[in-house]
Scaffold this active site. Structure first.
Site, PDB file in Angstrom:
ATOM      1  N   ASP A 217       0.910  -1.054  -0.047  1.00 57.30           N
ATOM      2  CA  ASP A 217      -0.174  -0.069   0.082  1.00 57.30           C
ATOM      3  C   ASP A 217       0.993   1.149   0.186  1.00 57.30           C
ATOM      4  O   ASP A 217       2.215   1.150   0.267  1.00 57.30           O
ATOM      5  CB  ASP A 217      -0.879  -0.099   1.328  1.00 57.30           C
TER       6      ASP A 217
ATOM      7  N   ASP B 297      -0.205   5.139   0.925  1.00 59.70           N
ATOM      8  CA  ASP B 297      -0.625   6.342   2.163  1.00 59.70           C
ATOM      9  C   ASP B 297      -0.790   5.477   3.135  1.00 59.70           C
ATOM     10  O   ASP B 297      -1.217   4.572   3.380  1.00 59.70           O
ATOM     11  CB  ASP B 297      -1.775   6.905   1.666  1.00 59.70           C
TER      12      ASP B 297
ATOM     13  N   ASP C 264      -1.421  -0.728   5.799  1.00 63.71           N
ATOM     14  CA  ASP C 264      -1.760  -0.109   7.304  1.00 63.71           C
ATOM     15  C   ASP C 264      -3.274  -0.056   7.766  1.00 63.71           C
ATOM     16  O   ASP C 264      -3.797   0.287   8.540  1.00 63.71           O
ATOM     17  CB  ASP C 264      -1.270   1.225   7.407  1.00 63.71           C
TER      18      ASP C 264
END
Length: 226
Positions: A11, A13, A174
């Site tokens: 991922d 961001d 995240d």
């Protein structure tokens, strides 16, 4: 497909870069554009990872579709302006140790790197160019080409492009959207605790790490058990 190759899909961001300042500022402008009250920081960061239409649907479920579409456009315009004003290094800095870890993993001949992000193609390209990361990733999946996370389309395409079987790939992210996407694609997942979802929301992960330096050992544990 080849069992010799391994694929680590990141991922962006909240995992590789900390872009929350620009995300929050762009959301402020998007909500102001339609005279809606701005949600709190926690609510906004809770939808990071989703594609923008889905993000605004979560934040404003009762708003009409055209209103949310205007907010998407306002967000994109604001984010582009903020990035141009501050530069990528300032607006979306890499988390400590990330560049060194990417270089380390990239240096292993049998390990391929990819990204799967809710960013647009334009936003992803600008970020990778700004940090000189483009050459590290052999597959780059984004919101323009696929349904929003947690739909598994991004990961399935990454597997198809690289020829790596699911059990030799790992998703690193995240958010719970990353973990659910990986589960739907049959790919193991590693959560990171420094991003935008609290660790307890990453319960579907095979492991959660607190620092990027822990990643190689966790990857090996997953691949050895595959």
């Amino acid at each position: 497909m080849s069992d010799d190759l391994r694929l680590v899909i990141f991922d962006v961001d909240g995992t590789l870069v900390d872009s929350q300042a620009d995300i929050l500022a762009a959301m402020d402008r998007a909500f102001a554009a339609t005279d809606h009250p701005v949600p709190g920081r926690t609510d906004i960061l809770s939808i990071v990872g989703l594609s923008l239409p889905e993000a605004f649907e979560h934040l404003l479920p009762d708003a009409a579709g055209p209103v949310r579409a205007r907010m998407v456009d306002a967000y994109k315009d604001a984010y582009t302006e903020l990035r141009a004003a501050g530069g990528v290094a300032l607006s979306s800095p890499l988390y400590p140790g990330v560049r060194a870890m990417l270089d380390r993993l990239h240096g292993v001949p049998t390990t391929l790197l990819g990204v799967a992000t809710g960013k647009s193609r334009r936003g992803l390209d600008k970020l990778l160019e700004g940090h000189d990361l483009r050459s590290l990733f052999v597959t780059r999946q984004c919101a323009d080409d696929h349904p929003s996370k947690p739909h598994p389309a991004m990961l399935l395409e990454a597997l198809a492009e690289t020829g790596v079987p699911p059990h030799r790939a790992v998703m690193v992210g995240d958010t719970e959207f990353d973990m659910a996407m990986a589960a739907s694609a049959g790919i193991p997942a590693i959560g990171v605790s420094w991003g935008y979802h609290r660790p307890e929301r990453l319960s579907a992960a095979h492991a959660v790490i607190d620092h990027i330096d822990e990643l190689p050992a966790r990857l090996e544990t997953i691949w050895e058990s595959a």
